[in-house]
Design a protein around this motif. Structure first.
Motif, PDB file in Angstrom:
ATOM      1  N   ILE A 271       3.246   2.166   3.432  1.00 43.17           N
ATOM      2  CA  ILE A 271       2.149   2.228   4.408  1.00 43.17           C
ATOM      3  C   ILE A 271       0.841   2.542   3.672  1.00 43.17           C
ATOM      4  N   PRO A 272      -0.322   2.385   4.315  1.00 42.90           N
ATOM      5  CA  PRO A 272      -1.570   2.672   3.609  1.00 42.90           C
ATOM      6  C   PRO A 272      -1.552   4.064   2.975  1.00 42.90           C
ATOM      7  N   HIS A 398      -6.062  -3.043   7.408  1.00 40.56           N
ATOM      8  CA  HIS A 398      -5.632  -2.812   6.012  1.00 40.56           C
ATOM      9  C   HIS A 398      -5.143  -4.102   5.362  1.00 40.56           C
ATOM     10  N   ALA A 399      -5.969  -5.147   5.390  1.00 39.09           N
ATOM     11  CA  ALA A 399      -5.502  -6.443   4.877  1.00 39.09           C
ATOM     12  C   ALA A 399      -5.488  -6.509   3.347  1.00 39.09           C
ATOM     13  N   TYR A 400      -6.498  -5.922   2.708  1.00 43.97           N
ATOM     14  CA  TYR A 400      -6.626  -6.033   1.246  1.00 43.97           C
ATOM     15  C   TYR A 400      -6.992  -4.674   0.653  1.00 43.97           C
ATOM     16  N   LEU A 427       5.724   1.690  -2.848  1.00 41.97           N
ATOM     17  CA  LEU A 427       6.081   0.302  -3.147  1.00 41.97           C
ATOM     18  C   LEU A 427       5.208  -0.655  -2.337  1.00 41.97           C
ATOM     19  N   GLY A 428       5.056  -1.865  -2.851  1.00 38.58           N
ATOM     20  CA  GLY A 428       4.394  -2.940  -2.105  1.00 38.58           C
ATOM     21  C   GLY A 428       2.896  -2.954  -2.297  1.00 38.58           C
ATOM     22  N   ARG A 429       2.266  -3.877  -1.619  1.00 36.54           N
ATOM     23  CA  ARG A 429       0.816  -4.088  -1.760  1.00 36.54           C
ATOM     24  C   ARG A 429       0.025  -2.994  -1.073  1.00 36.54           C
ATOM     25  N   THR A 430       0.383  -2.717   0.181  1.00 34.11           N
ATOM     26  CA  THR A 430      -0.376  -1.743   0.946  1.00 34.11           C
ATOM     27  C   THR A 430      -0.038  -0.330   0.466  1.00 34.11           C
ATOM     28  N   GLY A 431       1.240  -0.087   0.170  1.00 32.67           N
ATOM     29  CA  GLY A 431       1.694   1.250  -0.203  1.00 32.67           C
ATOM     30  C   GLY A 431       1.261   1.662  -1.594  1.00 32.67           C
ATOM     31  N   SER A 432       1.284   0.719  -2.545  1.00 32.02           N
ATOM     32  CA  SER A 432       0.926   1.136  -3.904  1.00 32.02           C
ATOM     33  C   SER A 432      -0.503   0.735  -4.241  1.00 32.02           C
ATOM     34  N   PHE A 433      -1.222   0.176  -3.253  1.00 30.35           N
ATOM     35  CA  PHE A 433      -2.640  -0.157  -3.412  1.00 30.35           C
ATOM     36  C   PHE A 433      -2.835  -1.090  -4.613  1.00 30.35           C
TER      37      PHE A 433
END
Ligand code: FAD
Length: 471
Positions: A271-272, A398-400, A427-433
């Protein structure tokens, strides 16, 4: 909507049911771990979901699948089987009243200049080559000007980039350019146009994979498999507090069946980052850390139009950098798969407006946003307003992850703060920024599992160390 009954203590609780959370849960279950996914939305899929309205299917901004990693492609084929199509990529950018192929190659860039502008572009390139070489690449602007010259920057790179990010190119980190611009300068671009590389950069591939009924088939298939394996997915459920306890974590959840507390030995957050920091119990300093580390995300408004018209264009995506357009990009789902529309006589458009929640357009009423989009598309002859059968709109805050100047240090500090909980994983795009496409997100999960279960017979293929090519 609540699904499945909790079964008490879990090995892993996963916050967020996007591609990262679902891939992690599915692969953990395959490894014999007890895993549960907590998703605050009504449906799984996050940014990679496909919304369905009256037989029209829309991704949140057209999503293509591309990976140079054979293990990731095998994994996806195993998940989707015959539902994975191969689709030609046709992208164009609208500049000065012309549509030119995108990403821009050197030959097309040259034709976009008049002879005089061409001379100016060449002069600005040589000027940059000789005067800017000693300056470090701090910003996106530095990076591009040093390699392509100021004229090319102003004409091709600056307008779209600033529209997407909402900040000047000089405030965007050079990391962004290094990661996203496929060619590292004019000479490599010339070499590439004479002899294209066997492996083009991900931004420039000419074909891609696409699930027949929309990109959302990927998270949906993962969720189906998780349930078939006895895993738990709670949707419409929000974590309200995370407390570290001996042996793991307690997570308080608020959902359709009230408030409950679940326990897990390990926590995976997708999550963000700011939301995660605020969830950590107040005595841990998470709230203060979220203010201190300030990691910003770029928002997106997705406008979906259902059209009584057979086709709008032949493009997969069309880019609109110019400020006269409220939107930055469109895609026509029918050009990705015929299953994206209810029948062949109609088509649809997904329109992306890049904006943050503090910008006026974010709070405009839906009708005002749709009117602006439709009238601008009508002005360029793409549709007439009577052809708009219906419309829908979604706002994604929180798209990018924004790579603004200094984000790298703030991200490192946030990670250092979170390192006090070694059983909490980002983990991931949103979670690990980190700006990753879904293939990069899947690799991220594989890499985590490789490191976390080194001695186990892995159900997922082993991958090399991260090499920075996230997407
Ligand atoms: C416009 C656009 C176009 C893109 N195009 C492509 C493309 O062409 N190809 C490609 O491969 N990738 C593309 N991507 C990237 C792709 O969408 C992401 O890489 C991927 O979906 C990220 O998955 P994730 O699970 O890391 O994050 P997310 O999808 O953001 O998942 C996070 C999940 O956490 C949930 N959540 C948030 N807060 C909470 C909370 N407090 N509690 C519980 N749950 C919460 C969210 O609802 C969401 O479901 C695109 C992205 C965008 C925005």
């Amino acid at each position: 909507m609540t699904e499945d009954r909790p079964s008490g203590q879990f090995d892993f609780l996963i916050l967020g049911g996007g591609v990262a959370g679902l891939t992690a849960a599915r692969e953990l279950l395959r490894l014999g771990q007890r895993a549960a996914v907590i998703e605050k939305g009504a449906d799984v899929g996050g940014l990679a979901r496909t919304v369905v309205r009256d037989g029209f299917r829309f991704d949140l901004g057209g999503h293509r699948f591309h990976s140079h990693n054979p293990a990731v492609l095998r994994w996806l084929r195993d998940l989707l089987g015959d539902d994975l199509l191969t689709v030609p990529r046709v992208s164009r950018i609208k500049l000065n009243g012309r549509y030119i192929p995108y990403p821009i190659t050197l030959p097309t860039a040259i034709t976009a200049f008049s002879p005089l502008q061409g001379v100016q572009a060449a002069a600005s390139y040589f000027l940059a080559r000789f005067s800017e070489q000693k300056r470090p690449d701090r910003s996106f602007e530095d990076w591009v000007i040093r390699r392509f010259g100021r004229a090319m920057y102003g004409r091709f790179f600056q307008p779209y980039t600033e529209k997407v990010w909402g900040i000047p190119g000089r405030e965007l980190s050079a990391d962004w350019a290094a990661q996203r611009i496929g060619l590292p300068g004019v000479w490599p671009a010339i070499r590439h146009s004479l002899r294209p590389a066997a492996q083009p950069p991900a931004t420039a591939v000419s074909r891609f994979y696409y699930p027949r009924a929309g990109f959302g088939m990927i998270p949906q298939a993962l969720a189906d498999d998780i349930r078939a394996r006895g895993g738990t997915i709670l949707t419409g459920t929000t974590p309200t507090r995370i407390t570290a306890v001996p042996g793991g974590f307690e997570v308080t959840l608020r959902g359709p069946s009230g408030t409950q507390t679940w326990c897990a030995a390990e926590l995976i957050a997708t999550i963000p980052l700011g939301a995660l920091l605020r969830l950590l119990a107040s005595d841990s300093g998470g709230e203060a850390a979220s203010r201190r580390f300030r990691l910003n995300y770029r928002g997106l408004i997705c406008v979906f139009l259902a059209l009584d018209r057979e086709r709008v264009s032949g493009d997969s995506w069309t880019y609109f950098p110019e400020p006269e357009f409220i939107f930055g990009r469109t895609h026509e789902p029918k050009n990705w798969s015929l299953d994206m529309v209810p029948d062949g006589r109609c088509t649809s458009l997904g329109v992306e407006i890049f904006a943050n929640p503090d910008e006026p357009v974010w709070s405009w009423p839906e009708a005002q946003i749709v009117d602006a989009v439709v009238s601008q598309l009508a002005r360029i002859g793409w549709l007439s307003p009577e052809e708009v059968r219906d419309h829908w709109l979604l706002r994604l805050p929180h798209a990018y992850p924004i790579y603004d100047l200094g984000y790298g240090e703030r991200l490192a500090q946030a990670r250092q703060f979170l390192a006090q909980w070694p059983r909490l994983h980002l983990l991931g795009r949103t979670g690990s920024f980190r700006y990753m496409n879904s293939d990069g997100v899947i690799e991220d999960v594989f890499r985590f599992l490789d490191a976390r279960f080194p001695a186990m017979e892995m159900a997922v293929p082993s991958l090399p160390e991260e090499d920075g090519r996230w997407a």
